[in-house]
Design an enzyme around this catalytic site. Structure first.
Site, PDB file in Angstrom:
ATOM      1  N   HIS A  58      -3.944  -8.427   5.638  1.00  0.00           N
ATOM      2  CA  HIS A  58      -3.468  -7.604   4.703  1.00  0.00           C
ATOM      3  C   HIS A  58      -3.052  -6.382   5.169  1.00  0.00           C
ATOM      4  O   HIS A  58      -1.795  -5.889   4.649  1.00  0.00           O
ATOM      5  CB  HIS A  58      -4.709  -7.359   3.586  1.00  0.00           C
ATOM      6  CG  HIS A  58      -4.079  -6.461   2.453  1.00  0.00           C
ATOM      7  ND1 HIS A  58      -3.537  -7.147   1.079  1.00  0.00           N
ATOM      8  CD2 HIS A  58      -4.014  -5.316   2.113  1.00  0.00           C
ATOM      9  CE1 HIS A  58      -3.134  -6.423   0.291  1.00  0.00           C
ATOM     10  NE2 HIS A  58      -3.645  -5.215   0.820  1.00  0.00           N
ATOM     11  N   GLU A  59      -3.838  -5.791   5.742  1.00  0.00           N
ATOM     12  CA  GLU A  59      -3.654  -4.227   6.204  1.00  0.00           C
ATOM     13  C   GLU A  59      -2.612  -4.337   7.493  1.00  0.00           C
ATOM     14  O   GLU A  59      -1.856  -3.177   7.543  1.00  0.00           O
ATOM     15  CB  GLU A  59      -4.939  -3.458   6.587  1.00  0.00           C
ATOM     16  CG  GLU A  59      -6.131  -3.313   5.541  1.00  0.00           C
ATOM     17  CD  GLU A  59      -5.554  -2.755   4.470  1.00  0.00           C
ATOM     18  OE1 GLU A  59      -4.795  -1.947   4.370  1.00  0.00           O
ATOM     19  OE2 GLU A  59      -6.122  -2.915   3.474  1.00  0.00           O
ATOM     20  N   HIS A  89       0.754  -3.822   5.592  1.00  0.00           N
ATOM     21  CA  HIS A  89       1.223  -2.506   5.552  1.00  0.00           C
ATOM     22  C   HIS A  89       1.444  -1.973   6.752  1.00  0.00           C
ATOM     23  O   HIS A  89       2.371  -1.232   6.888  1.00  0.00           O
ATOM     24  CB  HIS A  89      -0.184  -1.791   5.061  1.00  0.00           C
ATOM     25  CG  HIS A  89      -0.355  -1.955   3.454  1.00  0.00           C
ATOM     26  ND1 HIS A  89       0.293  -1.763   2.557  1.00  0.00           N
ATOM     27  CD2 HIS A  89      -1.713  -2.345   2.864  1.00  0.00           C
ATOM     28  CE1 HIS A  89      -0.315  -1.885   1.293  1.00  0.00           C
ATOM     29  NE2 HIS A  89      -1.566  -2.347   1.470  1.00  0.00           N
ATOM     30  N   GLU A 137       2.753  -2.805  -0.931  1.00  0.00           N
ATOM     31  CA  GLU A 137       1.866  -3.936  -1.185  1.00  0.00           C
ATOM     32  C   GLU A 137       2.353  -5.182  -1.369  1.00  0.00           C
ATOM     33  O   GLU A 137       2.055  -6.280  -0.888  1.00  0.00           O
ATOM     34  CB  GLU A 137       1.282  -3.804  -2.734  1.00  0.00           C
ATOM     35  CG  GLU A 137       0.193  -2.533  -2.982  1.00  0.00           C
ATOM     36  CD  GLU A 137      -1.026  -2.862  -1.891  1.00  0.00           C
ATOM     37  OE1 GLU A 137      -1.390  -4.085  -1.715  1.00  0.00           O
ATOM     38  OE2 GLU A 137      -1.401  -1.794  -1.447  1.00  0.00           O
TER      39      GLU A 137
END
Length: 492
Positions: A260-261, A264, A290
């Site tokens: 997930h990160e 980003h 996001e």
């Protein structure tokens, strides 16, 4: 030219913001306990310097003159962003900016201990101070922008979005999401899922995480992975800092947290470098941000094809066991089960967590509820949406998130907006490149990221959000693409 003066001024602001970002990362990931008071004061001082520079008296005159100068399309877009940022900053007195920074640092630092101790009584007074100051900010911004107080805060994260539009978007979700949660939960009751058997040493989890980051194209020459109590992505495009948290009893959540990160981080690393230092080179909105992380985690990371790609890498770090077979990993990562913790929630129940927080923070900022009301209201909404009670369980209820501690009201909607953007981008990508599972299986991951880079990352803030998404997908935000994705993955 006045425009050139503005560009030079923005470069100086960018460098100061760089320092602030790295100091903030260090405070969350590396700083010893005893350093907080001095760090909070230093960051407040830096915040004041940045605010004073953002509101320098000459800026208004420079902007007015630049609007009459001969500029190309990129410069025009940059000037519009400079003006928006200047107007936002100019609405707030320096004393209020400093007070909120100090209150936020105090609240966040205490929260890291108080959450572990389930100490709502200790946390509430700190949060009340942050809310009081945030309401002042919202009121000043709302009066100047002629919008509702919550919309004034929302605009800081989602320019162009309003609570009226959110109510419509989330109202659409509310019409079909509860039924989907129930249907999928019932369907999955018969699934036999094997849980990976640990322990899973933290050092090994970190090594696996870094390998997966490499697979996803993370540039380690311009970033790193560390540990914090709440996973986040910080730093700047040339030095992106991502964090996760580890549990030796299981690796499933930390690994996907890293994925997930990394989403980003890839967005940050893919922003237009030739414009770095200018607002037009920054991320368009937190919803778009996001969208990139959730594309990486959910559209890509939870897909059976990607999990099949991960399985041998996982086994090489932790050894062979039946639970680590691709088919079982797919069941494990796509299990729909209502839970207390937002960051650990599956993608079907996740929007419920966001809508809950959105409704509370909207009413909190607009004075319809107070801090003391939060635990009871939180419990009621959790029971309504997910059938779970958080009565007296503050640690896993209203104290679980970091966002409100520093006054980041208006941020939470970005998460579900991001899920919608991610789904819409995936279906648009598939029209151009083909079905994503087949792309992954064929080793064409770089093409997926090249597509995102071309349509989203490299565009920075050259366009407003609706235009950016329309250019990439052919239409503005449409929540039905998220519904199509969820039904396709969980009902077929």
């Amino acid at each position: 030219m006045s425009y050139q003066k503005l560009e030079q001024h923005q470069q100086q602001l960018h460098r100061l913001s760089h320092l602030s970002a790295i100091c903030g990362w260090d405070q969350a990931a590396m700083m010893p306990e005893g350093g907080n008071e001095a760090r909070a004061e230093a960051m407040a001082e830096l915040g004041v310097l940045i605010h004073e520079k953002r509101t320098a008296p000459e800026l208004g005159d420079w902007i007015a003159k630049a609007e009459g100068e001969s500029l190309d399309a990129t410069q025009r877009a940059n000037l519009a962003e400079i003006k928006r940022h200047w107007q936002d900053a100019s609405l707030l007195p320096t004393a209020l900016v400093e007070a909120l920074s100090l209150a936020g640092s105090k609240c966040e630092h205490a929260w890291r201990r108080q959450r572990k101790e389930n100490d709502w009584a200790g946390f509430a007074p700190n949060l009340k101070e942050v809310v009081t100051l945030s309401r002042e900010v919202a009121t000043l911004r709302a009066e100047a922008l002629n919008v509702r107080p919550y919309d004034a805060m929302l605009a800081l994260y989602e320019p162009g979005m309003t609570s009226a539009r959110l109510d419509e978007i989330f109202g659409d979700l509310t019409s079909w999401l509860p039924g989907l949660i129930q249907t999928v939960s019932e369907r999955q009751k018969q699934d036999a899922i094997l849980l990976p058997q640990g322990p899973f040493p933290i050092a090994t989890q970190q090594a696996l995480g870094q390998e997966v980051m490499g697979l996803l194209g993370f540039d380690f020459a311009h970033g790193r992975l560390d540990v914090s109590s709440h996973p986040f992505c910080g730093g700047v495009p040339t030095d992106v800092r991502i964090t996760t948290r580890y549990n030796e009893d299981e690796f499933v959540s930390s690994l996907m947290g890293i994925v997930h990160e990394t989403g980003h981080a890839r967005y940050e690393q893919g922003l237009p470098r030739h414009l770095l230092g200018q607002p037009v080179a920054e991320a368009r909105s937190m919803g778009i941000h996001e969208g990139q992380s959730l594309f990486c985690e959910m559209q890509l990371g939870h897909s059976p094809a990607f999990l099949a790609l991960l399985a041998p890498r996982i086994r090489s770090h932790f050894g062979t066991q039946p639970a680590l077979d691709p088919a079982n990993l797919a069941k494990l990562y796509n299990r729909v089960e209502p839970g207390f913790i937002r960051v650990d929630a599956d993608e079907v129940t996740y929007p419920a967590h966001v809508i809950l927080r959105y409704e509370l923070e909207r009413d909190l900022i607009e004075g319809r509820i107070e801090v003391a009301d939060i635990p009871e209201l939180w419990d009621g909404k959790m029971q309504q949406w997910l059938g779970l009670s958080t009565k007296d369980n503050y640690r896993n209820g209203c104290m679980q998130d970091i966002h409100w501690t520093d006054g980041s009201f208006g941020y939470f909607p970005s998460y579900t907006l991001g899920a919608m953007y991610a789904a819409q981008l995936r279906f648009a990508l598939e029209k151009d490149l083909g079905e994503m599972g087949s792309l992954i299986a064929a080793g064409r991951l770089p093409e997926i990221f090249t597509w995102l880079g071309r349509h989203i990352w490299s565009q920075g803030s050259l366009h407003d959000t609706d235009t950016l998404i329309r250019n990439a997908t052919g239409e503005a935000l449409n929540p039905q693409w998220l519904r199509k994705h969820l039904e396709q993955r969980y009902l077929k």
